[in-house]
Design an enzyme around this catalytic site. Sequence first.
Site, PDB file in Angstrom:
ATOM      1  N   GLN A  96       4.353 -62.356  71.678  1.00 34.17           N
ATOM      2  CA  GLN A  96       4.277 -61.568  70.541  1.00 34.17           C
ATOM      3  C   GLN A  96       3.662 -59.976  70.790  1.00 34.17           C
ATOM      4  O   GLN A  96       3.147 -59.780  71.662  1.00 34.17           O
ATOM      5  CB  GLN A  96       3.527 -62.368  69.545  1.00 34.17           C
ATOM      6  CG  GLN A  96       1.910 -62.509  70.033  1.00 34.17           C
ATOM      7  CD  GLN A  96       1.006 -63.695  69.351  1.00 34.17           C
ATOM      8  OE1 GLN A  96       0.352 -63.053  68.460  1.00 34.17           O
ATOM      9  NE2 GLN A  96       1.285 -64.650  69.375  1.00 34.17           N
ATOM     10  N   ARG A 274       7.107 -61.752  66.883  1.00 37.34           N
ATOM     11  CA  ARG A 274       7.437 -62.676  67.867  1.00 37.34           C
ATOM     12  C   ARG A 274       8.574 -62.277  68.765  1.00 37.34           C
ATOM     13  O   ARG A 274       9.627 -61.934  68.073  1.00 37.34           O
ATOM     14  CB  ARG A 274       7.336 -64.353  67.519  1.00 37.34           C
ATOM     15  CG  ARG A 274       6.145 -64.706  67.034  1.00 37.34           C
ATOM     16  CD  ARG A 274       6.251 -66.091  66.346  1.00 37.34           C
ATOM     17  NE  ARG A 274       5.095 -66.555  65.756  1.00 37.34           N
ATOM     18  CZ  ARG A 274       4.739 -66.277  64.509  1.00 37.34           C
ATOM     19  NH1 ARG A 274       5.243 -65.621  63.757  1.00 37.34           N
ATOM     20  NH2 ARG A 274       3.321 -66.854  64.231  1.00 37.34           N
TER      21      ARG A 274
END
Length: 385
Positions: A96, A274
Amino acid sequence: MDRLTNTVRPYAWGSTTAIPELLGTEPTGEPQAEMWMGAHPGAPSRLDRGAGETTLAEVIAADPERELGAAAVAKFGPRLPFLLKILAAGAPLSLQVHPNLAQAQDGYAAEEQRGVPIDAPHRNYKDANHKPELICALTPFDGLCGFRPPLEAAELLSGLEVDSLKPYVDLLHAHPEEAALREMLTAVLTADREEMAETVAEATAAATRLGGAYTPYATLAHHYPGDPGVIAAMLLNHVQLQPGEAMFLGAGIPHAYLDGLGVELMANSDNVLRCGLTPKHVDVPELLNIVHFEPSEPAVLRPEGNGEEVYDTPVDEFRLSRFDLAPAGAPVAVPSATPQILLCTAGAPRIGELTLAPGQSVFVPAGEKTELSGIGTVFRATVVA
């Protein structure tokens, strides 16, 4: 000061044993991933000042200047600007990045204007704040942080001897380095999913066979079979922190926590984009706008100072420090100008008249003087106001 009652979040990647061992409680068999300390609306700490239990968020909202101090309110607004956690990774977290403040403000406003529900699974920006963060290891702690030099990543991928990875290796030989990393990550995240799953399976088998430097990626693939994030993760530096060492993660730096127990301190935000290693939504175009495509050597932080040992970071929303209290040591005065949360991670230190066990914490309003005594380790989370 107020003794805090805190919520443990049961995310699937959490360890089933690490937080119970710290707290001295029996494991439930379910994952216990994060214990939150602060006033985040998702799980605010609770306290009781004699009129029944309430939340720290409600206490601060009732009188921000009394709880936070005028300087902190003037700088950050009438809210506690940080969130303190104990994080226990029993499996890898998603790969992420976090936006900077301007990106978060623009992204939040745009999604609000489009009417995207705040709890929609495809929503990127849950608030208008940035989310720099610091992780300090309590046990040996493994993670991924920042891009390797492209040629180093190319060598790692080439060593797997997987034919379908050769086009990606070629991309990493392009110049400049930022363009090579961007092209490579874009290609991996936009590839045909079935073909990529086959590539990941071959890469996993090779990484498992080779071991050594490939072991972290074989572990990732075990948890996320076929996920393109396994290949993307090989672009990143593997970092191993020893207890007491820390790592700062600024905006745009791709990262993932793999395994271990640590104290995490961050700006009070929930904005995450993400890159992979997740069943959740991956917004590739927005992600590519946020990521910093620059190779960087992850800086391992060690605390500095005498008495109060400080982890130096380039943000004002939070400041983490540590006190190691020795037997027969004199009481240590704690600075009192700013709001703070004090967290015990070892021993049985006394904070004022309260004795804390590992995993217990207190909130100390701005201006309230207190001191530490006894034996143990106490982390101090506060702001730079």
